[in-house]
Design an enzyme around this catalytic site. Structure first.
Site, PDB file in Angstrom:
ATOM      1  N   HIS A  99       0.877  -1.168   0.000  1.00 10.89           N
ATOM      2  CA  HIS A  99       0.000   0.000   0.000  1.00 10.89           C
ATOM      3  C   HIS A  99       0.921   1.226   0.000  1.00 10.89           C
ATOM      4  O   HIS A  99       1.379   1.675   1.058  1.00 10.89           O
ATOM      5  CB  HIS A  99      -0.892   0.033   1.240  1.00 10.89           C
ATOM      6  N   THR A 100       1.204   1.758  -1.181  1.00 14.25           N
ATOM      7  CA  THR A 100       2.166   2.861  -1.264  1.00 14.25           C
ATOM      8  C   THR A 100       1.664   4.127  -0.598  1.00 14.25           C
ATOM      9  O   THR A 100       2.469   4.978  -0.216  1.00 14.25           O
ATOM     10  CB  THR A 100       2.500   3.157  -2.740  1.00 14.25           C
ATOM     11  N   CYS A 101       0.349   4.252  -0.462  1.00 15.65           N
ATOM     12  CA  CYS A 101      -0.191   5.446   0.190  1.00 15.65           C
ATOM     13  C   CYS A 101       0.199   5.501   1.664  1.00 15.65           C
ATOM     14  O   CYS A 101       0.294   6.588   2.248  1.00 15.65           O
ATOM     15  CB  CYS A 101      -1.711   5.476   0.070  1.00 15.65           C
ATOM     16  N   PHE A 102       0.399   4.327   2.260  1.00 17.15           N
ATOM     17  CA  PHE A 102       0.658   4.261   3.700  1.00 17.15           C
ATOM     18  C   PHE A 102       2.000   3.604   4.024  1.00 17.15           C
ATOM     19  O   PHE A 102       2.281   3.314   5.180  1.00 17.15           O
ATOM     20  CB  PHE A 102      -0.474   3.495   4.397  1.00 17.15           C
TER      21      PHE A 102
END
Length: 852
Positions: A818-821
């Site tokens: 999850h690149t957002c997090f």
């Protein structure tokens, strides 16, 4: 060298040759105390003293300036007669006796009943001698207490000797002095009687400039004693002095003379042990608290003095102040009702560091203020669809900088590196949300709140980034509130709270350009909303990761050689505007917007611009020195021309004021730097003009159209942010491009684990063992896979806060993220080899976004 200084030095050499320094272990062969110097007659000593003066020979420290005394035995009187005008100046006994009631002179003894109202170097030597001879240091303790506790007494201490400039001959060349006989030397001294008359006529109200060299010699002699002898007296005196300053400064008018205050602070901050023991616990905090009342004109004078005669002590003063700030930062119990911004000693010391900061710039290499961009950069944009006059938020100019007439962009090379002014303990502890609130309150209806954002030199770039983050986020949240209020109030078409871009992966430049064009024409303020990107045909929801990939793809396309918008500098591998590009200004404006959006949305970009670009973005034109990292080969060639001393420069370099460069097709283009430049050869007389014009053309004029459009796009996003106030050009580069330090040990220490994993899990140990063995390229790919960017954030990898979570038992699935997090989902593979195989495949073949 001034006449009185020359006279004093010759006198010092004379007494060193005839009487010695008093040190039994002296090793100076030109000192009588060494035992290696044969006895001399006064005439021989006078002649030899002149010779040593011309050679700048070593002087002993203990008694560098013994003074002739009128009441010495006849032998001494004979000596004085022989050396004539060299040594016949008022004795120190006269100075000491001025404060005594009976006006009598003591021979070599310091009268215990009298305490001098001010100190000179010689007076301090005599007091130390008397105390050592009597084995009693009461006179020294009383003198320190009397002088260092009083503004008036201390300000008159260690002053330069007055002289008459009109009668001062040029004796700067010591060789001219060495060939003179006694009569000529007497004439060189410029009619000594007139000097004494002029000295006597000087008003007692005049504060003479401080003799810093004399002060340092005096401190050197004082601190050779055991500090326990006088430490308490000096500390108590400084605390009293600070109290006097706190009472005196607020009552003075700005038009009053503050020379005494300047001298006092210069003397205090030269104290060698100011950053040690009880000095840093008691005396230095008191002085700092008092100094916060300094008028800005006095601050400017202090900065100039520290930049001039006091520059060699800048580092010591800075270290003392930084140590005080650090000690208070660690030692003060802060809580929700008492923040670090409320600690008076820390804030007042920071204000003093600011004065030192400007002095440090003045002591360095400064460039002309004429190289600053003026308002024309934000007044016109006639060739672009973004013809919108920017309402740039102009930060009020710092009053101290205004008086000094400098700007941080003017400083090409400071005396001390700027990073020595960072205070990391303070930066780690300061709560930037509170500090940002104080910063905004100063600009609004409230006042009196201290904010370190107004003193950004003391904060690390990582901490300043948080201040910028709060500023950007508040603007984004403000747009969301407006949108919500419009929806609740029944507005027919409430505004979108986000800056939404929908693009096709295979046509990303054109799609982005069209959408940004429409947004900038309809409402440029929408660029300040939070960016949300959607790739057509993909399911990814943008919580930060999709935007990161959008920026990466745009940058890759823009710097593609097929676009020919930029050229690559082979020596430095940096990119620069193509002066012959066929692309419209809109394309360059898009790049400026992308750069601004990256900063605004806290995204790091893989760009490699030379430093001169960031200087230009901050408002400084490119100059000759910028060629060093733009094109080192060209810089070296021009530097050789400037340093060439012979008159045949024209024949050797065979250069005219016409230059040549290539376009993207390899065609040679000629350009005359001046009218009919091909007919004007470069000579010794005009070589500096040629170099300046050449650098100005390459870095400014040839790319003016491209940079103007780029700058406008950039400013459309960041024009209202405190970016320019907080960051220097090199910090802007760090903010945009990230750190170059790939320290994966840092990343391992800061990584958190979830789902059953811990740092003791075997698969975690295997994971880090594999990662540390990766090449730099594979490490970049891992960062790209897990965070959406292969760049190291400002402050290092420890700020990524990577999370490795368990994603089920052993399986053939690849790791996901999850690149957002910054979350890596890792199955518990059965072996290290299987882990390596799946991890390498994941980081090399992943692209795009989908729903898990």
């Amino acid at each position: 060298m001034k006449r009185t200084a020359a006279r004093k030095l010759i006198e010092q050499y004379f007494y060193q040759l005839t009487e010695g320094c008093g040190n039994q272990n002296c090793k100076n062969i030109n000192c009588a105390s060494s035992g290696e110097l044969k006895p001399m007659t006064p005439n021989e000593a006078a002649g030899h003293a002149l010779k040593l003066f011309s050679q700048e020979a070593k002087l002993c420290e203990r008694h560098p300036s013994k003074i002739a005394r009128t009441n010495l035995p006849s032998k001494s009187n004979t000596q004085n007669e022989n050396i004539g005008g060299i040594c016949s100046i008022p004795s120190n006994d006269t100075i000491i006796s001025q404060s005594s009631k009976d006006g009598t002179k003591s021979n070599n003894k310091y009268s215990s009943a009298s305490v001098p109202s001010f100190l000179t170097e010689e007076a301090l030597y005599d007091i130390i001698d008397e105390c050592e001879a009597n084995d009693s240091y009461s006179p020294l303790i009383r003198t320190i207490g009397e002088v260092f506790s009083s503004i008036e007494n201390l300000s008159r201490s260690f002053a330069q000797e007055p002289f008459s400039p009109s009668s001062t001959p040029n004796v700067e060349n010591p060789e001219q002095v060495s060939g003179l006989n006694k009569e000529e030397l007497r004439h060189l001294e410029g009619e000594k009687d007139k000097d004494e008359d002029s000295c006597a006529n000087i008003s007692k109200n005049v504060i003479l400039p401080l003799d810093i060299a004399s002060l340092r010699r005096a401190y050197n002699a004082l601190f050779k004693l055991k500090t326990s002898i006088f430490e308490n007296s000096l500390i108590n005196a400084l605390v009293t002095l600070a109290g006097n300053l706190q009472m005196e400064l607020p009552t003075r008018k700005d038009t009053d003379n503050h020379d005494d205050i300047v001298n006092v602070l210069l003397i205090v901050f030269e104290i060698p042990s100011l950053g040690l023991g009880d000095f840093i616990d008691t005396a230095l905090p008191a002085i700092c608290r008092a100094s916060q009342w300094l008028p800005v004109e006095v601050q400017a004078t202090l900065a100039r003095m520290w930049a001039g005669p006091g520059r060699t002590n800048i580092r010591n003063i800075l270290q003392n102040l930084q140590q005080l700030i650090t000690t208070r930062t660690y030692g003060t119990p802060f809580h929700r009702d008492f923040f670090i911004q409320d600690e008076n000693v820390i804030t007042s010391a920071t204000k003093l560091v600011k004065i030192l900061y400007y002095g440090n710039m003045l002591a360095g290499v400064l460039e002309s203020p004429s190289l600053r961009y003026t308002d024309e950069m934000s007044d016109s944009m006639d060739e672009s669809f973004l013809a919108v006059k920017l309402k740039k938020n102009i930060t009020p100019e710092d009053p101290l900088a205004k008086i000094l007439g400098i700007h941080v962009l003017d400083c090409r090379k400071p005396y001390l590196p700027f990073n020595e002014f960072y205070n990391e303990p303070l930066s780690d502890l300061v709560e930037m949300d509170r500090d940002f609130a104080n910063y905004k309150s100063e600009l609004g209806i409230f006042s009196g709140k201290f904010s370190f954002m107004n003193y950004p030199f003391i904060l690390t770039p990582a901490t300043k980034t948080m201040g910028l983050y709060f500023d950007n986020r508040i603007r984004m949240y403000s747009e969301r509130r407006i949108s919500l209020l419009q929806a609740v109030s029944g507005h027919p078409s409430p505004s979108n709270p986000y800056l939404r871009l929908k693009v096709r992966r295979d046509n990303i430049i054109d799609d982005a350009l069209v959408e940004l064009e429409m947004i900038s024409m309809e409402n440029p303020n929408d660029l300040k909303k939070q960016l949300v990107v959607e790739f057509e045909g993909e399911q990814g929801i943008d919580e930060g990761g999709v935007s990161k990939e959008f920026f990466q793809l745009v940058i890759e396309e823009i710097f593609n050689p097929d676009y020919a918008m930029f050229t690559m500098q082979n020596e430095t591998q940096t990119v620069w505007f193509n002066p012959t590009s066929f692309e419209s200004s809109a394309q360059f404006t898009l790049i400026g917007i992308v750069l601004g959006l990256a900063i605004y949305n806290n995204v790091i970009l893989a760009v490699n611009f030379p430093m001169v670009l960031y200087r230009k973005l901050m408002g400084r034109k490119g100059s000759f020195e910028d060629l060093l990292d733009w094109n080192p080969v060209l810089y070296s060639s021009l530097k050789q021309m400037l340093e060439y001393p012979d008159p045949n420069l024209e024949d050797v370099f065979m250069q005219t004021f016409r230059i040549s460069y290539q376009d993207v097709f390899g065609t040679i283009i000629n350009y005359d730097l001046v009218d009919k430049g091909h007919k004007i050869p470069v000579t010794q007389e005009n070589k500096y003009e040629f170099v300046d014009l050449y650098a100005d053309f390459l870095l400014n004029k040839s790319v003016e159209k491209q940079f103007r459009a780029f700058y406008k796009g950039f400013q459309m996003v960041v024009d209202e942010s405190p970016l320019e106030q907080l960051f220097r050009p090199e910090e802007i580069e760090l903010l945009i491009c990230g750190s170059k330090n790939f320290d994966f040990d840092e990343l391992e220490k800061s990584t958190e684990y979830d789902g059953g994993y811990s740092n003791e899990s075997q698969i975690i140990k295997d994971f880090w063992s594999l990662v540390h063995a990766f090449s730099l390229e594979d490490k970049r790919k891992l960062l790209q896979f897990t965070t959406g960017s292969d760049r190291v954030p400002i402050g290092g990898l420890s700020r990524l806060k990577l999370v490795i979570a368990k994603n089920g038992p052993d399986s053939d699935r690849l790791p996901t993220a999850h690149t957002c997090f910054n979350v890596l989902l890792l199955p518990e593979y059965s072996s290290k080899d299987k882990l390596k195989d799946r991890l390498v495949k994941a980081i090399n073949y992943s692209k795009g976004f989908g729903m898990l």
